[in-house]
Design a protein around this motif. Sequence first.
Motif, PDB file in Angstrom:
ATOM      1  N   PRO A  67     -29.820  32.579  10.029  1.00  0.00           N
ATOM      2  CA  PRO A  67     -30.348  31.624  11.006  1.00  0.00           C
ATOM      3  C   PRO A  67     -31.226  30.564  10.353  1.00  0.00           C
ATOM      4  CG  PRO A  67     -31.669  33.620  11.026  1.00  0.00           C
ATOM      5  CD  PRO A  67     -30.595  33.829   9.985  1.00  0.00           C
ATOM      6  N   ALA A  68     -31.598  29.570  11.128  1.00  0.00           N
ATOM      7  CA  ALA A  68     -32.505  28.530  10.634  1.00  0.00           C
ATOM      8  C   ALA A  68     -33.805  29.161  10.160  1.00  0.00           C
ATOM      9  CB  ALA A  68     -32.786  27.537  11.754  1.00  0.00           C
ATOM     10  N   GLY A  69     -34.277  28.660   9.024  1.00  0.00           N
ATOM     11  CA  GLY A  69     -35.520  29.194   8.477  1.00  0.00           C
ATOM     12  C   GLY A  69     -35.314  30.414   7.603  1.00  0.00           C
ATOM     13  N   ALA A  70     -34.073  30.793   7.406  1.00  0.00           N
ATOM     14  CA  ALA A  70     -33.792  32.000   6.614  1.00  0.00           C
ATOM     15  C   ALA A  70     -32.917  31.659   5.412  1.00  0.00           C
ATOM     16  CB  ALA A  70     -33.101  33.042   7.485  1.00  0.00           C
ATOM     17  N   SER A  71     -32.863  32.583   4.477  1.00  0.00           N
ATOM     18  CA  SER A  71     -32.060  32.426   3.265  1.00  0.00           C
ATOM     19  C   SER A  71     -31.273  33.706   3.029  1.00  0.00           C
ATOM     20  CB  SER A  71     -32.953  32.169   2.047  1.00  0.00           C
ATOM     21  OG  SER A  71     -33.733  31.031   2.222  1.00  0.00           O
ATOM     22  N   CYS A  72     -30.285  33.584   2.163  1.00  0.00           N
ATOM     23  CA  CYS A  72     -29.500  34.761   1.808  1.00  0.00           C
ATOM     24  C   CYS A  72     -28.932  34.548   0.403  1.00  0.00           C
ATOM     25  CB  CYS A  72     -28.371  34.953   2.818  1.00  0.00           C
ATOM     26  SG  CYS A  72     -27.426  36.464   2.580  1.00  0.00           S
ATOM     27  N   ILE A  73     -29.118  35.526  -0.451  1.00  0.00           N
ATOM     28  CA  ILE A  73     -28.547  35.406  -1.789  1.00  0.00           C
ATOM     29  C   ILE A  73     -27.084  35.835  -1.752  1.00  0.00           C
ATOM     30  CG2 ILE A  73     -30.750  35.833  -2.936  1.00  0.00           C
ATOM     31  CD1 ILE A  73     -29.749  38.669  -3.550  1.00  0.00           C
ATOM     32  N   THR A  74     -26.350  35.468  -2.778  1.00  0.00           N
ATOM     33  CA  THR A  74     -24.998  36.008  -2.933  1.00  0.00           C
ATOM     34  C   THR A  74     -24.813  36.357  -4.410  1.00  0.00           C
ATOM     35  OG1 THR A  74     -22.634  35.635  -2.602  1.00  0.00           O
ATOM     36  CG2 THR A  74     -23.934  33.723  -3.230  1.00  0.00           C
TER      37      THR A  74
ATOM     38  N   CYS B 120     -24.884  23.220  11.872  1.00  0.00           N
ATOM     39  CA  CYS B 120     -26.123  23.452  11.153  1.00  0.00           C
ATOM     40  C   CYS B 120     -26.368  22.459  10.025  1.00  0.00           C
ATOM     41  CB  CYS B 120     -26.080  24.833  10.543  1.00  0.00           C
ATOM     42  SG  CYS B 120     -24.668  24.987   9.472  1.00  0.00           S
ATOM     43  N   ALA B 121     -27.513  22.640   9.379  1.00  0.00           N
ATOM     44  CA  ALA B 121     -27.834  21.952   8.123  1.00  0.00           C
ATOM     45  C   ALA B 121     -28.277  23.034   7.148  1.00  0.00           C
ATOM     46  CB  ALA B 121     -28.946  20.943   8.349  1.00  0.00           C
ATOM     47  N   TYR B 122     -27.770  22.961   5.938  1.00  0.00           N
ATOM     48  CA  TYR B 122     -28.130  24.002   4.988  1.00  0.00           C
ATOM     49  C   TYR B 122     -27.986  23.524   3.557  1.00  0.00           C
ATOM     50  CZ  TYR B 122     -23.063  24.851   4.416  1.00  0.00           C
ATOM     51  OH  TYR B 122     -21.727  24.726   4.154  1.00  0.00           O
ATOM     52  N   THR B 123     -28.568  24.290   2.636  1.00  0.00           N
ATOM     53  CA  THR B 123     -28.459  24.033   1.209  1.00  0.00           C
ATOM     54  C   THR B 123     -27.844  25.256   0.550  1.00  0.00           C
ATOM     55  OG1 THR B 123     -30.372  22.550   1.167  1.00  0.00           O
ATOM     56  CG2 THR B 123     -29.760  23.599  -0.914  1.00  0.00           C
ATOM     57  N   LEU B 124     -26.863  25.005  -0.316  1.00  0.00           N
ATOM     58  CA  LEU B 124     -26.177  26.098  -0.994  1.00  0.00           C
ATOM     59  C   LEU B 124     -26.173  25.815  -2.486  1.00  0.00           C
ATOM     60  CD1 LEU B 124     -24.370  28.652  -0.899  1.00  0.00           C
ATOM     61  CD2 LEU B 124     -22.418  27.142  -0.483  1.00  0.00           C
ATOM     62  N   SER B 125     -26.642  26.793  -3.259  1.00  0.00           N
ATOM     63  CA  SER B 125     -26.649  26.667  -4.721  1.00  0.00           C
ATOM     64  C   SER B 125     -25.886  27.849  -5.302  1.00  0.00           C
ATOM     65  CB  SER B 125     -28.079  26.692  -5.264  1.00  0.00           C
ATOM     66  OG  SER B 125     -28.821  25.623  -4.753  1.00  0.00           O
ATOM     67  N   ILE B 126     -25.197  27.585  -6.418  1.00  0.00           N
ATOM     68  CA  ILE B 126     -24.442  28.665  -7.049  1.00  0.00           C
ATOM     69  C   ILE B 126     -24.360  28.395  -8.553  1.00  0.00           C
ATOM     70  CG2 ILE B 126     -22.141  27.610  -6.884  1.00  0.00           C
ATOM     71  CD1 ILE B 126     -22.679  31.148  -5.680  1.00  0.00           C
ATOM     72  N   ASP B 127     -24.425  29.448  -9.354  1.00  0.00           N
ATOM     73  CA  ASP B 127     -24.201  29.226 -10.781  1.00  0.00           C
ATOM     74  C   ASP B 127     -22.769  29.637 -11.124  1.00  0.00           C
ATOM     75  OD1 ASP B 127     -24.067  31.975 -11.107  1.00  0.00           O
ATOM     76  OD2 ASP B 127     -26.097  32.155 -11.905  1.00  0.00           O
ATOM     77  N   GLU B 128     -22.409  29.460 -12.390  1.00  0.00           N
ATOM     78  CA  GLU B 128     -21.008  29.675 -12.744  1.00  0.00           C
ATOM     79  C   GLU B 128     -20.603  31.135 -12.681  1.00  0.00           C
ATOM     80  OE1 GLU B 128     -21.155  27.415 -16.335  1.00  0.00           O
ATOM     81  OE2 GLU B 128     -19.947  25.818 -15.449  1.00  0.00           O
ATOM     82  N   GLU B 129     -21.572  32.037 -12.701  1.00  0.00           N
ATOM     83  CA  GLU B 129     -21.233  33.459 -12.580  1.00  0.00           C
ATOM     84  C   GLU B 129     -21.043  33.876 -11.124  1.00  0.00           C
ATOM     85  OE1 GLU B 129     -23.734  32.570 -14.983  1.00  0.00           O
ATOM     86  OE2 GLU B 129     -21.992  32.646 -16.303  1.00  0.00           O
ATOM     87  N   GLY B 130     -21.489  33.033 -10.199  1.00  0.00           N
ATOM     88  CA  GLY B 130     -21.320  33.381  -8.793  1.00  0.00           C
ATOM     89  C   GLY B 130     -22.593  33.873  -8.137  1.00  0.00           C
ATOM     90  N   THR B 131     -23.726  33.747  -8.816  1.00  0.00           N
ATOM     91  CA  THR B 131     -25.004  34.094  -8.203  1.00  0.00           C
ATOM     92  C   THR B 131     -25.529  32.855  -7.488  1.00  0.00           C
ATOM     93  OG1 THR B 131     -25.487  35.663  -9.959  1.00  0.00           O
ATOM     94  CG2 THR B 131     -27.347  34.901  -8.633  1.00  0.00           C
ATOM     95  N   GLY B 132     -25.883  33.023  -6.234  1.00  0.00           N
ATOM     96  CA  GLY B 132     -26.267  31.840  -5.483  1.00  0.00           C
ATOM     97  C   GLY B 132     -27.256  32.133  -4.373  1.00  0.00           C
ATOM     98  N   LEU B 133     -27.663  31.051  -3.708  1.00  0.00           N
ATOM     99  CA  LEU B 133     -28.635  31.152  -2.620  1.00  0.00           C
ATOM    100  C   LEU B 133     -28.242  30.175  -1.519  1.00  0.00           C
ATOM    101  CD1 LEU B 133     -31.411  32.271  -1.596  1.00  0.00           C
ATOM    102  CD2 LEU B 133     -32.440  30.240  -2.625  1.00  0.00           C
ATOM    103  N   LEU B 134     -28.243  30.672  -0.296  1.00  0.00           N
ATOM    104  CA  LEU B 134     -27.993  29.842   0.882  1.00  0.00           C
ATOM    105  C   LEU B 134     -29.292  29.749   1.671  1.00  0.00           C
ATOM    106  CD1 LEU B 134     -26.011  28.538   3.041  1.00  0.00           C
ATOM    107  CD2 LEU B 134     -25.869  30.837   3.990  1.00  0.00           C
ATOM    108  N   SER B 135     -29.738  28.539   1.972  1.00  0.00           N
ATOM    109  CA  SER B 135     -30.944  28.344   2.784  1.00  0.00           C
ATOM    110  C   SER B 135     -30.578  27.480   3.977  1.00  0.00           C
ATOM    111  CB  SER B 135     -32.045  27.656   1.967  1.00  0.00           C
ATOM    112  OG  SER B 135     -32.402  28.456   0.869  1.00  0.00           O
ATOM    113  N   VAL B 136     -30.874  27.946   5.166  1.00  0.00           N
ATOM    114  CA  VAL B 136     -30.454  27.254   6.389  1.00  0.00           C
ATOM    115  C   VAL B 136     -31.666  26.581   7.027  1.00  0.00           C
ATOM    116  CG1 VAL B 136     -29.367  27.529   8.645  1.00  0.00           C
ATOM    117  CG2 VAL B 136     -28.633  28.933   6.712  1.00  0.00           C
ATOM    118  N   SER B 137     -31.549  25.291   7.331  1.00  0.00           N
ATOM    119  CA  SER B 137     -32.680  24.598   7.958  1.00  0.00           C
ATOM    120  C   SER B 137     -32.496  24.434   9.461  1.00  0.00           C
ATOM    121  CB  SER B 137     -32.931  23.245   7.292  1.00  0.00           C
ATOM    122  OG  SER B 137     -31.736  22.524   7.153  1.00  0.00           O
ATOM    123  N   THR B 138     -31.256  24.273   9.922  1.00  0.00           N
ATOM    124  CA  THR B 138     -31.036  24.306  11.380  1.00  0.00           C
ATOM    125  C   THR B 138     -29.732  25.032  11.660  1.00  0.00           C
ATOM    126  OG1 THR B 138     -29.795  22.223  11.454  1.00  0.00           O
ATOM    127  CG2 THR B 138     -32.163  22.077  11.755  1.00  0.00           C
TER     128      THR B 138
END
Lengths: 201, 357
Positions: free
Chosen positions: B229-236, B196-214
Amino acid sequence: MDHALELRRMPPFGPGVQPPTAVANVNAAPADLATTIRASAAGDQEAFSRLYADYVRMVHAIVLGRVPRQDVDDLVQDVFVLVYTRIRELRNPAAFGGWLAAIARNRATDHLRHKHEQVELPHDVGGGDPIEAEAIAVLDVVRKLPDAYRETLLMRLVEGMSGAEIAERTGLTPASVRVNLHRGMKLLRERLEPAGAGRRE
Amino acid sequence: MDDNYLWDGSRVPEGAGVEIVDIQRLEALLGRFRTNAPAPKLPAHAVRRRTIRAIAPLLATAAVVTLMVMAEWRAVGRLGQVGRVGRVGRVGGATIGLTVRAVEGHPQIDAVKIAETGRIAVGQTLITDRNAKALVDVSSIGRVTVDGSSRVRLVDSREGYHRLALDRGTLHAIITAPPGQFVVDTSSAVATDLGCAYTLSIDEEGTGLLSVSTGWVAFELNGRESFVPAGASCITLPHSGPGTPRYDDSAQQFRDALDRFDTDADSTRRRAALDVVLTTARERDAVTLWHLFSRVDAPDRGRVFDALAARVAAPAGVTREAIARLDRQALDRWWDALGLGDTTWWRSWKRGYPDLK
């Protein structure tokens, strides 16, 4: 609450433990596929040409669904060259189809990232052939379908693969392919209706 | 719709109906795009002749010696421009390190700034300030772009398996490898690439977002998993781990309610948010509803059952009772009916990678 699929704690299928669907193409590669992959990994170009012949339609459909038509053939070749150079990394021959499909999708995405200024040729470029223009219009509609439907429909309608072939190549179960074909076709009809494209005259 | 014809085109009854004719017309229209790409010219393989096999042990020994010399040279001698960035290429062990390129500014590997390129070894940390951006070549399987204000550690790197830890910031991964070969840890979830291809962001407390492009990404913490899946996101979130995946094109009202459901500790407000999620979900949001089975309290599973069944019919034999007790086979069968790939695939990739079990 643990996640329902419980992948990490799930035992592998074995005696007394059946996969949940009737056909599981990815569980065991046919012996000849495994042999061909091993030979390809050892540098046997003839073996790799057999893989190419068997899988080129799947890759072409995946790429066609994502990138401008004029780039498709080159990109398909790129995908297979990439696969040839990395096939030794593939540990499980049964996963070949899914692995190849993932490479094709990612390569197409990568291509679009770097070629975002490129545009698809307009519909009338084919010398004003109305059938050609209609075909391109229908292809555009298919390209806007969700991934699973788009790829399966392109394999069926463009590449002429049967549902069984699609399942075998992609590693999906026949049931999943049937669902994708049915729902994808339904959605395609709905989206073609307003424009009248693709309808019987 | 005539599924038999759509399946293989082999059974065309006399006086075929409009639907079959439609499919045939689509086949005729689209068939012009069928592949005629010639087979590619293949590069020479590293190992291709029997004669090479005969001297393979010698070549292997020579290669090992060469790599050891090169590793030592890279680690000690060559780094005048780049700075000393640690020992890499521990041949015979797990550590081979990865190449890092400066895209913008001056990323650092531990305390050493990179001018152009450097190598990060297992245990080292890549750091970017707000003006820096770096590109990590993940062996031959892909690359990771690390945005500014990020910290990324290399946890493991060997043939067929690479693992990073994103302590804070954002990375963009494009991976072309069999599923499971590329893993990113965060403090609140582990992202496992499924091609896949995706973007993952996280802050130092552990709150983050995963966005999947393929492709797909499996997002997991302590057995709580989301398949994005592609086109979807998920927080953590810290402590609770991955939230519920949702498509980015879903309605704002749906997304807001799902966020409240995932993040609000108050059970009354969570139930109210669940109401909104269940009533505003589209058919395409079935993947979200399916994940909710294991996230709602047991009394609410019946409501989720009804909502999902209204969008994707429950397969024969999948009962409300089975879902209420989170019966694995029932959940698997419904997942298979979503048209997102089947559970046999989800499992098969993991069996090939015992480290992930």
